[in-house]
Scaffold this active site. Structure first.
Site, short mmCIF file in Angstrom:
data_model
loop_
_atom_site.label_atom_id
_atom_site.label_comp_id
_atom_site.label_asym_id
_atom_site.label_seq_id
_atom_site.Cartn_x
_atom_site.Cartn_y
_atom_site.Cartn_z
N CYS A 43 -24.39 -4.33 -29.32
CA CYS A 43 -23.58 -4.15 -30.53
C CYS A 43 -23.58 -5.43 -31.39
CB CYS A 43 -22.16 -3.69 -30.17
SG CYS A 43 -21.25 -3.08 -31.62
N HIS A 72 -22.72 0.77 -26.89
CA HIS A 72 -22.02 0.08 -25.81
C HIS A 72 -22.23 0.79 -24.46
CE1 HIS A 72 -19.49 -2.90 -27.98
NE2 HIS A 72 -19.52 -2.02 -28.97
N GLU A 107 -21.72 -0.34 -21.67
CA GLU A 107 -20.69 -0.84 -20.75
C GLU A 107 -19.34 -0.16 -20.93
OE1 GLU A 107 -19.78 -3.35 -24.40
OE2 GLU A 107 -21.44 -2.17 -23.59
#
Length: 252
Positions: A113, A199, A201
């Site tokens: 990002c 993202h 994660e």
């Protein structure tokens, strides 16, 4: 590659309080992702999920200390609520450090990002606010031929949380994918870096917390927040993307 695999996570922001307590910073969020991804990779002889990684976290916003490149095998730049295009000291330092990583050929780079945008900026691409507005929660990322080869699928579903973009691919960079709201969703250079605008994660819980906080503060309009919340817990390919990152770091 060195054993254990030494990954320096450059924390470009601090998570919201509940997320921070749960994970102890974005270093902890990525530790959770990469551990799960190493298990999915299922190659304990190459990368033991428990002992095969040495993940260190570096708070580069509040502290100007950076890892020495000779002490790490990979550098990961996290996401951030800050603007990748700003001309302020800590972001300028980060761009310079990223350029140092890009100037050598041993330590590899992962950008997520804001981190993806910083890699773009370090390579001379324009970064800034998109006129398409926010891209939030689980969205499809259409893959290029190289993206399909790298990720092993025709498209990937990934959590998003951005309105800033890289406007064009820097020279000699391989495009990985796009979405209707963002043409530059991923960048690749063999044995140098992999970046994604999304993202991998982020879990549904993390994204839900961010959406609710930003809706409450007026950053997201009510309809926008509701739409994003409806997709926050959709199935996504975050762990599989993390496994691709690890394969990339392990490649000779």
């Amino acid at each position: 590659m060195h054993s254990p695999l030494r990954i320096a996570v450059l924390e470009c922001d601090t998570p919201l309080d509940n997320i921070n307590r749960r994970y102890n910073g974005y270093g902890g969020v990525f530790r959770a992702l990469l551990t799960a991804s190493a298990k999915t990779l299922n190659q304990p002889e190459k990368l033991n999920p428990e002992t095969g990684m040495e993940i260190t976290a570096w708070d580069i916003v509040n502290d100007n200390k950076y890892p020495k490149l000779e002490d790490v095998d990979a550098v990961l730049l996290t996401g951030s609520r800050h603007n990748s295009f700003e001309d302020i000291p800590w972001i300028n330092r980060l761009v310079e450090f990223t350029q140092q990583v890009l100037a050598q050929d041993r330590v590899r780079l992962l950008g997520i990002c804001f981190g993806h945008q910083i890699v773009g900026r370090a390579l001379g691409a324009k970064v800034g606010r998109s006129d398409q507005g926010w891209e939030i929660a689980v969205c499809d990322m259409d893959l290029t031929d190289k993206g399909k080869e790298l990720f092993g699928r025709d498209k990937i579903r990934i959590q998003q949380m951005h309105r800033d973009i890289v406007f064009e691919y820097p020279p000699d960079v391989t495009p990985l994918g796009s979405s209707p709201r963002c043409a530059v969703q991923g960048m690749y250079s063999p044995r140098r870096f992999v970046t994604v605008q999304g993202h991998p994660e982020f879990t549904g819980d993390i994204v839900t917390e961010i959406i609710e906080s930003r809706a409450k503060s007026g950053i997201f309009k009510e309809a926008q927040g509701k739409d994003a919340l409806s997709r926050a817990h959709n199935e996504h390919d975050g762990v599989a993307i993390g496994a691709v990152f690890l394969k990339f770091l392990l490649e000779d």
